[in-house]
Write a protein that holds these residues in place. Structure first.
Motif, short mmCIF file in Angstrom:
data_model
loop_
_atom_site.label_atom_id
_atom_site.label_comp_id
_atom_site.label_asym_id
_atom_site.label_seq_id
_atom_site.Cartn_x
_atom_site.Cartn_y
_atom_site.Cartn_z
N VAL A 1 0.84 -1.21 0.00
CA VAL A 1 0.00 0.00 0.00
C VAL A 1 0.87 1.25 0.00
N ALA A 2 1.91 1.26 0.83
CA ALA A 2 2.79 2.42 0.91
C ALA A 2 3.54 2.63 -0.41
N PRO B 1 8.68 2.94 -4.88
CA PRO B 1 8.67 1.65 -4.19
C PRO B 1 10.03 1.25 -3.63
N VAL B 2 11.11 1.54 -4.39
CA VAL B 2 12.45 1.19 -3.90
C VAL B 2 12.79 1.97 -2.64
N MET B 3 12.54 3.27 -2.66
CA MET B 3 12.86 4.10 -1.49
C MET B 3 11.94 3.79 -0.32
N THR B 4 10.73 3.34 -0.59
CA THR B 4 9.84 2.93 0.50
C THR B 4 10.45 1.78 1.28
N LEU B 5 10.92 0.77 0.56
CA LEU B 5 11.54 -0.38 1.23
C LEU B 5 12.85 0.00 1.90
N ALA B 6 13.66 0.83 1.22
CA ALA B 6 14.95 1.24 1.79
C ALA B 6 14.74 2.07 3.05
N ALA B 7 13.82 3.03 2.98
CA ALA B 7 13.57 3.88 4.14
C ALA B 7 12.99 3.07 5.30
N PHE B 8 12.11 2.13 4.98
CA PHE B 8 11.53 1.30 6.04
C PHE B 8 12.61 0.48 6.73
#
Length: 382
Positions: A168-169, A257-264
């Motif tokens: 979702v994010a 999407p890539v930065m969402t996973l990296a930031a998380f």
């Protein structure tokens, strides 16, 4: 507790407190509060205030920018993770909905209105409209908390809640058409941290408090600060704000999407390091952790007003001494705003009872007592 006198007189036994008495209620709450989480909330709100105080100092200092980006990488995620952890018992029952309305929705309307009127004066924008659809400044968190809690039963029933929330994010970062209504970008992009908190158990917090994790947290934080210092002039820290889509940040859509996973991943590691350092025993500031919602909502007026009142105008403020002074001042101000006298003054706005707006609870005493027990500790900021 004093020892009984060694005499022949039979000591008088104190009658047990009735379950509904004020003393019993106070003792029950004291027993159920965990000093560790109150400490964590207080330390996190101090970091929030420091981050807001550093904002006007970033342009002239690479060090302040690095610290600012590092703190923003984990201070709100820490709050949100704790919020999710204490929302596990939310079942959308009438009593929980009432608490959600009085403890989150009503304060949002009050402070959204207050911030709008306040910034009309400080920013010189007399025609700024009062609206509850466009959260101003830090009131976005109340909107997000309302939505997250309301959807808790859904996340509790999903087979893979955290991967679903991450999807979702990620989709939100490639959807600039979501717009600014209710700050939905932040609501959706910060959602995984709330769901992550829902998935946690007490043993997970005990795990990060082991001495090996505490020792390991030192080089991890030092490395994160070094990376933040290196990255300060090379990339934006706006990815950690989670308020814009990739397109709005001037990046290709697939960056989102890539930065969402990296930031998380980065934020969760830093949150674990932060929680590893939080003391578990009662400290001088432990009691202040019960009033961090007050500090959060009230310190924004000082942070916003300070920019218009000329507090950052002197040149020395932008030097090392000024930066240290601003940091200490921000910590002191938010600490005062969490104290009992301030909470008593503003309780009408932050924690309104509003008994007049709801029907009286006509259930039996045992059922009401059980509901009260599940309600204690359900909020993360107070």
């Amino acid at each position: 507790m004093s020892h009984p006198h060694t005499t022949a007189v039979t000591p008088v036994r104190r009658a047990p407190e009735s379950e509904g008495s004020p003393r019993a209620t106070q003792q029950g709450r004291a027993k159920q509060r965990d000093a560790y989480f109150d400490n964590a909330k207080y330390l996190a709100i101090v970091l929030v205030a420091m981050g807001h105080a550093w904002e006007p100092l970033r342009d002239g200092s690479r060090t302040v920018t690095a610290l600012y980006n590092l703190v923003y990488a984990f201070h709100m995620p820490a709050f949100i993770v704790i919020s999710g952890y204490f929302s596990r018992g939310f079942d959308a029952s009438p009593a929980k909905i009432r608490r959600l309305v009085t403890g989150v929705a009503v304060p949002y309307v009050v402070f959204e209105t207050a911030y709008t009127l306040f910034t009309r004066w400080t920013d010189g924008v007399p025609d700024r409209p009062v609206t509850v659809l466009d959260p101003l400044y830090l009131t976005w968190f109340l909107v997000a908390l309302f939505v997250w809690r309301l959807t808790t039963p859904l996340w509790r029933g999903v087979r893979w809640p955290l991967p679903t929330a991450l999807v979702v994010a990620m989709l939100a970062t490639v959807s600039p058409s979501i717009g600014n209504d209710l700050d939905l970008q932040r609501v959706l992009q910060f959602l995984p941290y709330f769901v992550f908190g829902l998935c946690l158990r007490p043993e997970h917090f005990r795990l990060v408090r082991r001495w090996k994790v505490r020792v390991l947290a030192v080089p991890v934080f030092a490395g994160a600060l070094a990376v933040s210092y290196w990255a300060a002039p090379r990339m934006t820290g706006a990815w950690f704000f989670h308020r814009d889509s990739a397109e709005e940040l001037g990046a290709p859509a697939w960056y989102g999407p890539v930065m969402t996973l990296a930031a998380f991943g980065c934020s969760v590691i830093l949150v674990a390091c932060f929680l590893a350092w939080v003391p578990g025993r009662r400290m001088w500031f432990t009691a202040l952790g019960t009033g961090t919602l007050y500090g959060y909502l009230l310190h924004g007026f000082v942070a916003q007003g300070s920019k218009s009142w000329g507090w950052y105008t002197p040149d020395w403020i932008h030097g090392p001494l000024g930066e240290i002074t601003v940091t200490i001042g921000a910590a002191a101000i938010v600490t005062v705003l969490c104290t009992p006298p301030v909470r008593r003054i503003f309780r009408f706005a932050v924690e309104p009872k509003m008994e007049w707006a709801f029907r009286r609870d006509t259930r039996g005493a045992p059922e009401a007592a059980r509901e009260q027990g599940t309600r204690i500790g359900s909020r993360a900021l107070s």
